[in-house]
Design an enzyme around this catalytic site. Structure first.
Site, PDB file in Angstrom:
ATOM      1  N   GLU A  90       0.785  -1.228   0.000  1.00 18.40           N
ATOM      2  CA  GLU A  90       0.000   0.000   0.000  1.00 18.40           C
ATOM      3  C   GLU A  90       0.821   1.285   0.000  1.00 18.40           C
ATOM      4  O   GLU A  90       0.407   2.277  -0.596  1.00 18.40           O
ATOM      5  CB  GLU A  90      -0.929   0.006   1.225  1.00 18.40           C
ATOM      6  CG  GLU A  90      -1.991  -1.075   1.211  1.00 18.40           C
ATOM      7  CD  GLU A  90      -3.014  -0.865   0.110  1.00 18.40           C
ATOM      8  OE1 GLU A  90      -3.440   0.289  -0.089  1.00 18.40           O
ATOM      9  OE2 GLU A  90      -3.362  -1.845  -0.571  1.00 18.40           O
ATOM     10  N   SER A 487     -44.713 -34.827  39.448  1.00 16.59           N
ATOM     11  CA  SER A 487     -44.277 -35.212  40.796  1.00 16.59           C
ATOM     12  C   SER A 487     -42.888 -34.706  41.156  1.00 16.59           C
ATOM     13  O   SER A 487     -42.493 -34.794  42.322  1.00 16.59           O
ATOM     14  CB  SER A 487     -44.321 -36.738  40.950  1.00 16.59           C
ATOM     15  OG  SER A 487     -45.658 -37.196  40.900  1.00 16.59           O
TER      16      SER A 487
END
Length: 835
Positions: A90, A487
């Site tokens: 770059e 239960s």
């Protein structure tokens, strides 16, 4: 000569005027574009959107959440190789220029003139500093105005910030494709590596991406991607940043990328990860979750999670297969390339080792199947076509399921599978080993359920299974499905009784009972599972062990539903419990998470626990903003080091929701349920386990909730649209849910010693006759047990029985069924209260 001098003077004057006009024009232009430039000083305090990362207890990555997948990396942590690769690609003169590369600008200008009118995008000449100005402060507009502003900002940024700061901003902000922002995230997304592990070839490929990440896709445009990568490698050599030999090696390296998902990364942890995501969203909001860069340490134990999923999935699949084979998922035209067609069908991604396949041909002995091809990075379908064989052993379970009945066991594979059938298959095992090339037919179960495993001392959720497959349904049945516990709620009723004057040896009548529900609701006649059979007077221990409904109803009558509702609220099972006796049998609706939390309080001696999936949350700077453990540690801070001071102490100020002695008594009663009651299958674990099964009306839900001294677990099984699981014993919690708990606890407790439940101070252990609950005589050992009693209570010589008929005979029992005094019970008519 004089004329020449005058002409030269004119030229000089004209040039001066032109120069001054030009300078003025440039100054005016700079002033024009400078007056509305963005405030570049904001870069100093810039906080980019950073992904939130969620980890399990062992540090493994559980999930990542972000709109922009980014991890912010200080420049000091970026390897020199990576920096050089991006500079080579770059801006090789980055550390020399003042923000603008004039040579590059001139070159771009020449190219622009050459391409004028061709509709080609102008060539950029942006330095890294200019890219920072554009990415942070400007737009992507293609215009001279933007380029001028970009240049002006770049020069100002260079004067304000160091080169390293500018490069740090750039390397963390740039978009590098596949949803990755910044080099740290891109390194993970493309190569599943940290930046410190990147090779020359990998770093060069990442550095090639900023200008055109879509064009350099590693699969769709592999050749161009490699070409650009090699260009960066050449620039690294040209600048003297790597050796020629390293460059030659890097060019030969294949472009091998890893398809790294952004979902849950810990296998089987999808439901847990999604629950954590919801929690963070509710605490901090969307912006903090997806952009705040939070580091979340969860309570998930990956090993226990895999055990939980394995046990739960096996239980669901085993039950489903017992109901019969429902047929192929769909049909497929297998002419031509069947792989491409099969790849278009959505398959479940989280049920490995199951794989989707299509039947290619069948015979009586076997069927040849073709597996769904894998999708490569970016969605491309692999060209590989893998096949296998389903044998007769692989379909033996597949009796046809029609109208609720099951057909005969198949004698030929062709009776079950036909060409074009789309199915699931997994490896066929014999003697514990997979048979090469042979597979077993599978089907996605219709039944579902949930499991939660918790540390009973802290409330930390160790594992969570919210269903068969998260990919199939994201509905978390562990936290979102409200089901009747049946239960398994009874221990809360018994705890309320034991905490208010009752003992494990208290006797209650097991006999037919009628309850007038009032307001035209009719008469309710609760029954035991073994309808029509009653035992007469029984102790609380034996009543819970056998899960006797009539005893629980009479007990609830005696202590009152408001008291039971208060204990249900304390334990967090229900927020509000209606004052109907049926709710004492678990007729309300609650979740597996609530049930395991309640049982954890029984396991830890009655201390309140708050369930949590998160241990700690830190912000992007490492500051702790949430911690689950709120206990005070006195003496943990030791300035100056160790100086023989007293040991640090943890101060636990959590509420005591149940007396510790009551908690031990109910634990002992539930241990009896496992040893000789409805959950005896769990006894195979071989460790101290206390628990209770639950089965709802019409067997629509089957439960087991229980605990060891180390882990509590809640499991339920049922259809998402409730319907009967079956009839008789085959559809009870003891038959369906308890085996899943057994399989899980065998694995989870395999390395744990068989530690008994701790007896709290003050409890007196007295030997009693197990049937009657009365004190055992001297030397009497047969049919006796050690029972836990609180101070001031003891097994009496005889009892009044709770629930004996009043004068009007309601709720009574025929005299022929009454126990006589010589049996050890004394039945005395009265109000039915506790004597």
């Amino acid at each position: 000569m004089r004329l020449l001098v005058r002409f030269m003077g004119f030229l000089f004057a004209a040039g001066t005027v032109v120069f001054l006009v030009g300078v003025g024009a440039v100054a005016g232009l700079i002033w024009h574009f400078s007056k509305d430039l963005p405030d570049y000083s904001q870069l100093q305090d810039y906080e980019p959107p950073v992904m939130t990362r969620v980890h399990a207890v062992d540090g493994s990555l559980l999930g990542e959440y972000a709109k922009e997948r980014r991890l912010y990396l200080p420049i000091q942590a970026v390897p020199k190789l990576v920096i050089n690769a991006f500079l080579a690609a770059e801006d090789k003169n980055f550390y020399e220029h003042g923000g603008i590369d004039y040579t590059g600008m001139a070159r771009a200008g020449v190219v622009y003139i050459q391409n004028y009118g061709s509709n080609r995008r102008p060539q950029g000449a942006s330095t890294i500093t200019q890219q920072v100005a554009k990415n942070f402060l400007l737009t992507n507009e293609v215009s001279f105005a933007r380029k001028i502003k970009e240049a002006l900002l770049a020069m100002r940024i260079e004067k304000t910030y160091s080169k390293d700061k500018i490069l740090e901003l750039y390397l963390n902000e740039i978009y590098l494709g596949l949803g990755a922002y910044g080099i740290a995230a891109a390194s993970l997304v493309y190569f599943d590596k940290s930046v410190n592990e990147l090779t020359v070839a990998e770093a060069s490929y990442l550095a090639a991406l900023p200008k055109m990440p879509a064009t350099l896709h590693p699969v769709r445009n592999r050749d161009r991607a490699i070409e650009r990568r090699n260009y960066v490698i050449d620039r690294l050599v040209e600048n003297g940043w790597i050796k020629q030999a390293d460059a030659d090696k890097a060019r030969k390296e294949p472009l091998a990328v890893t398809n790294r998902s952004n979902g849950a990364h810990t296998f089987a942890g999808e439901y847990f990860a999604e629950e954590v995501r919801r929690d963070i969203f509710e605490r901090y909001g969307e912006k903090k979750l997806y952009e705040g860069g939070l580091s979340v340490r969860t309570t998930l134990d990956p090993k226990i999670q895999v055990m939980a999923r394995k046990a739960m999935v096996s239980g669901l699949v085993n039950y489903d297969e017992q109901q019969g084979y429902r047929g192929a998922m769909s049909k497929l035209d297998i002419s031509g390339d069947w792989g491409v067609k099969l790849a278009e069908i959505k398959s479940l991604s989280d049920i490995s080792p199951w794989r989707m396949a299509v039947v290619l041909e069948t015979s009586d002995q076997s069927a040849r199947i073709g597996f769904q091809p894998n999708r490569e990075l970016g969605g491309a379908v692999s060209k590989q076509r893998e096949t296998g064989i389903v044998t007769a052993d692989g379909v033996r379970w597949a009796r046809a399921a029609q109208n609720g009945t099951k057909g005969k066991t198949p004698t030929a594979v062709s009776q079950v599978l036909q060409p074009g059938d789309v199915i699931y298959a997994d490896p066929l095992y014999k003697d514990g080993q997979p048979v090469e090339g042979q597979y077993r037919l599978r089907q996605i179960p219709e039944v579902s359920g949930a499991m939660v495993a918790m540390d009973p001392w802290t409330g930390r959720v160790l594992a969570m299974v919210g269903g068969f497959s998260f990919d199939q349904s994201q509905f978390n049945r562990a936290t979102q499905a409200y089901r009747q516990p049946g239960s398994s709620f009874k221990p809360i009723v018994y705890s309320a009784a034991l905490d208010n004057g009752y003992t494990p040896s208290t006797v209650v009548l097991d006999a037919p009972i009628e309850i007038d529900q009032g307001q035209g609701a009719g008469v309710w006649r609760p029954e035991n599972f073994s309808s029509g059979k009653f035992q007469g007077p029984v102790t609380l221990r034996n009543a819970l062990r056998q899960s006797l409904n009539t005893v629980t109803v009479r007990l609830a009558q005696d202590i009152g539903m408001p008291l039971i509702g208060e204990y249900a609220r304390r334990f967090g099972v229900y927020d509000e419990l209606p004052n109907y006796l049926s709710y004492a049998l678990g007729a309300g609706e609650t979740t597996a998470m609530r049930m395991v939390t309640a049982y954890s309080m029984l396991a830890n001696g009655g201390r309140r626990v708050k369930p949590t999936l998160i241990d700690r949350i830190q912000d992007r700077y490492g500051r702790t903003i949430f911690k689950h453990d709120q206990r005070e540690c006195r003496g943990c801070d030791a300035p100056g080091g160790w100086k023989n001071q007293t040991e640090p102490q943890l101060i636990d100020r959590r509420e005591q929701v149940l007396d510790s002695m009551t908690a031990y008594q109910i634990t002992e009663l539930m241990e009896g349920v496992v040893q000789a009651g409805t959950a005896t299958v769990v006894k195979e674990v071989g460790k101290p386990i206390a628990g209770k099964t639950g089965t709802t009306n019409e067997a629509k839900d089957a439960w087991f909730v229980g605990f060891s001294p180390d882990v509590a677990v809640a499991i339920y099984m049922g259809y998402d649209k409730p319907r009967a699981l079956g009839k008789g014993n085959a559809a009870t919690g003891g038959h369906l849910a308890a085996p899943i708990a057994r399989d899980f606890l065998k694995l989870a407790l395999a390395d744990k010693p068989a530690v008994p439940f701790k007896v709290p101070a003050g409890i007196k252990l007295v030997r009693v006759v197990s049937k009657t609950g009365m004190r055992a005589g001297p030397g009497e050992t047969g049919g006796t047990i050690l029972e836990a009693f609180k101070p001031g209570t003891a097994p009496p010589d005889n009892y009044s029985v709770i629930g004996v008929a009043d004068a009007d005979g309601r709720g009574g029992m025929p005299a022929s069924q009454q126990q006589q005094p010589d049996s050890g019970f004394l039945i005395r008519p009265g109000t039915g209260g506790l004597w």
